[in-house]
Scaffold this active site. Sequence first.
Site, short mmCIF file in Angstrom:
data_model
loop_
_atom_site.label_atom_id
_atom_site.label_comp_id
_atom_site.label_asym_id
_atom_site.label_seq_id
_atom_site.Cartn_x
_atom_site.Cartn_y
_atom_site.Cartn_z
N TYR A 117 0.88 -1.17 0.00
CA TYR A 117 0.00 0.00 0.00
C TYR A 117 0.92 1.23 0.00
O TYR A 117 2.08 1.12 -0.40
CB TYR A 117 -0.89 -0.14 1.26
CG TYR A 117 -2.05 0.81 1.35
CD1 TYR A 117 -3.05 0.81 0.39
CD2 TYR A 117 -2.15 1.69 2.42
CE1 TYR A 117 -4.12 1.69 0.49
CE2 TYR A 117 -3.23 2.57 2.53
CZ TYR A 117 -4.20 2.56 1.56
OH TYR A 117 -5.26 3.43 1.65
N ARG A 133 -5.54 10.17 -11.25
CA ARG A 133 -4.92 10.90 -10.13
C ARG A 133 -4.45 9.86 -9.12
O ARG A 133 -5.14 9.57 -8.17
CB ARG A 133 -5.95 11.87 -9.52
CG ARG A 133 -5.40 12.86 -8.54
CD ARG A 133 -5.02 12.25 -7.19
NE ARG A 133 -6.11 12.08 -6.25
CZ ARG A 133 -6.15 11.10 -5.34
NH1 ARG A 133 -5.20 10.18 -5.26
NH2 ARG A 133 -7.16 11.01 -4.51
N GLU A 168 -11.71 4.80 -7.03
CA GLU A 168 -10.45 5.17 -6.39
C GLU A 168 -9.57 5.98 -7.32
O GLU A 168 -9.37 5.61 -8.48
CB GLU A 168 -9.72 3.88 -5.98
CG GLU A 168 -8.56 4.08 -5.04
CD GLU A 168 -8.97 4.56 -3.64
OE1 GLU A 168 -9.85 3.93 -3.04
OE2 GLU A 168 -8.39 5.56 -3.18
N ASP A 169 -9.06 7.06 -6.82
CA ASP A 169 -8.06 7.86 -7.52
C ASP A 169 -8.49 8.31 -8.92
O ASP A 169 -7.75 8.19 -9.90
CB ASP A 169 -6.71 7.13 -7.54
CG ASP A 169 -6.09 7.11 -6.14
OD1 ASP A 169 -6.76 7.54 -5.18
OD2 ASP A 169 -4.93 6.67 -6.00
N ASP A 211 -13.89 6.38 -2.44
CA ASP A 211 -13.04 6.31 -1.25
C ASP A 211 -12.33 7.63 -0.96
O ASP A 211 -12.21 8.04 0.19
CB ASP A 211 -12.02 5.19 -1.47
CG ASP A 211 -11.10 4.99 -0.29
OD1 ASP A 211 -11.59 5.09 0.84
OD2 ASP A 211 -9.92 4.71 -0.52
N ASP A 212 -11.85 8.30 -2.00
CA ASP A 212 -11.08 9.53 -1.79
C ASP A 212 -11.95 10.65 -1.24
O ASP A 212 -11.48 11.46 -0.44
CB ASP A 212 -10.42 9.97 -3.10
CG ASP A 212 -9.47 8.90 -3.59
OD1 ASP A 212 -8.46 8.66 -2.92
OD2 ASP A 212 -9.77 8.26 -4.62
N ASN A 216 -0.26 11.64 -0.09
CA ASN A 216 0.54 10.43 -0.34
C ASN A 216 1.21 10.52 -1.71
O ASN A 216 0.73 11.24 -2.57
CB ASN A 216 -0.37 9.20 -0.33
CG ASN A 216 -1.03 9.02 1.02
OD1 ASN A 216 -0.39 9.09 2.05
ND2 ASN A 216 -2.33 8.81 1.01
#
Length: 603
Positions: free
Chosen positions: A130, A183, A272-273, A295-296, A445
């Site tokens: 991760y 992203r 996600e992303d 999720d973001d 991150n």
Amino acid sequence: MWNLTRFASSRLSRTRRLFSSVIPGPCIVHKRGTDILHDPWFNKDTGFPLTERDRLGLRGLLPPRVISFEQQYDRFMESYHSLEKNTKGQPDSVVALAKWRILNRLHDRNETLYYRVLMDNIKDFAPIIYTPTVGLVCQNYSGLFRRPRGMYFSAKDKGEMMSMIYNWPAQHVDMIVLTDGSRILGLGDLGVQGIGIPIGKLDMYVAAAGINPQRVLPVMLDVGTNNQKLLEDRLYLGLRQPRLEGEEYLEIVDEFMEAVFTRWPKAIVQFEDFQMKWAFETLDRYRKKFCMFNDDIQGTAGVALAGLLGTVRAQGRTLADFPDQRIVVVGAGSAGLGVLSMAVQAVARMTGKNETAAQNFFLLDKDGLITKERKNLDPAAAPFAKDPGQIVGLREGASLLEVVKKVKPDVLLGLSGVGGVFSEEVLKALRESGSTRPAIFAMSNPTMNAECTAADAFKHAGENIVFASGSPFENVNLGNGKVGYVNQANNMYLFPGIGLGSLVSGARFITDGMLQAAAECLASYMSDEEIQKGILYPSIDSIRHITAEVGASVLRAAVAEELAEGHGDVGPKELAHMSKEETVGYVFRNMWYPIYSPLVQEK
Ligand SMILES: NC(=O)C1=CN([C@@H]2O[C@H](COP(=O)(O)OP(=O)(O)OC[C@H]3O[C@@H](n4cnc5c(N)ncnc54)[C@H](O)[C@@H]3O)[C@@H](O)[C@H]2O)C=CC1
Ligand SMILES: CC(=O)C(=O)O
Ligand SMILES: [Mg+2]
């Protein structure tokens, strides 16, 4: 409003006890001989007992000695530790990729052993599978690629997705993590190479939520990339074309979602992303139609809110003081806006006042402080834009340093994706905060994109701060036996429980109420003693226990909203009659645990 139930004492041992009695049921296999050895799901390597070797045509295909699961486990850990020793002194990225490779090779050989090793050593291995290493893996994906994991749907597959989805070999799929690679963490558009993120997130689902790895599906939606370097890279494995935009893009996502829910109507899809515009647009488009979440936007918001509430407690105040906290959020993207929306909802619930709920929150993006004077103000950011009349001494576009000096915030929270924006000057300015214990959340991150390092935060902002980062940092030695505690404010504390709770309740949709329940559960997880030490989140070692509690909260919220349709043999009425403890037990019982099952061949 917040039920501060304490779980602190023996969380981990309780989790271990729950699994120590797992008796593996038989597993049906439709293969024989080498086909089994080459299938990581069934393969036990040297662990096949002699009787099974006879039954499955494996006799002679393995060295004669049978090695127990525990011995195999120890053998792997020994090779892992030798690798650690042998790579000492080499550059961090080389060591990180070497560790990722050895784990990935185990995954490709023997999934049961892989997930057991991952679960039992989650604190050491999460940073590899991760964030931060997964970011490095995505950046180098084309070179690292050996075997495919997951499915790839590209713009060239338009019209074919309904049949393609049946190419996936598993009959049942519970959890899908989907990205378009636009992203990836704070690394930008990585095109098809972003597949590493769904893979990493789903590994966390298996480790934390006990989702059966045979029932997970990482998906890459390759609609092209705008990353020129990748388009020119001869090793790049994705479509060599600019990203689809507008209706053309949405048609691809629509087709994928229809195909998925036609084959697996009970699956849950985690977005996600995705770059911000599509993150919000797709959430809005699908959340009342399918069981999905982003999720973001949503997972991050819950984790941040839990941390913000913990901060109030760490300051020795009560939760009722949360609306008075002055919070500066740096980054007005999908994550930053998600956090502010949830924080505003929490304030509105506490004060009963919607209109003024955002008054203590300040939002900045790459052009500085966002006010109502902002040209082309993004509608998603508009509710948090300051009225220039209200912020005497600050102007549209004021710099972060100006804002921190003027506002003297209780909390500085970064979701900008830009490493180092919490500069020495900014951190020093935080010493003048109105709070006795200001908090710094450097949530971007991977590590190099964190708004500041833990060491710099304690050095420049003072030793009394509360600190959290999105990727892990070591605790900081403050001298004289004192330690600056580093929290990991990462959505990994919530997304597995959101997915699991939605799955085992058979929820039709994922609502704000369910997400709020997840955040409240995490917020109430920590004891006052832990909070006083600046510990806002539990240790990742107890992630299964946290996830079960979060999952049960999500389940109960789904039941309360009459959205729970049941799961397997358990119907909605049974779910509704379960006590709080029973829901936790039920969630635990639905978690997969890595242990060799006797293989039974069916022709
Ligand atoms: N810790 C966690 O659980 C999570 C962390 N993240 C991290 O948050 C970061 C942002 O993610 P998204 O919001 O989805 O990205 P995004 O691209 O939608 O938004 C980034 C925002 O930061 C702003 N920004 C850029 N440079 C800036 C600067 N120098 N000063 C102030 N603001 C600046 C941009 O204007 C934009 O508003 C990423 O690094 C991601 O890894 C995202 C989700 C969860
Ligand atoms: C943690 C996460 O989801 C991100 O950085 O995008
Ligand atoms: Mg993400």
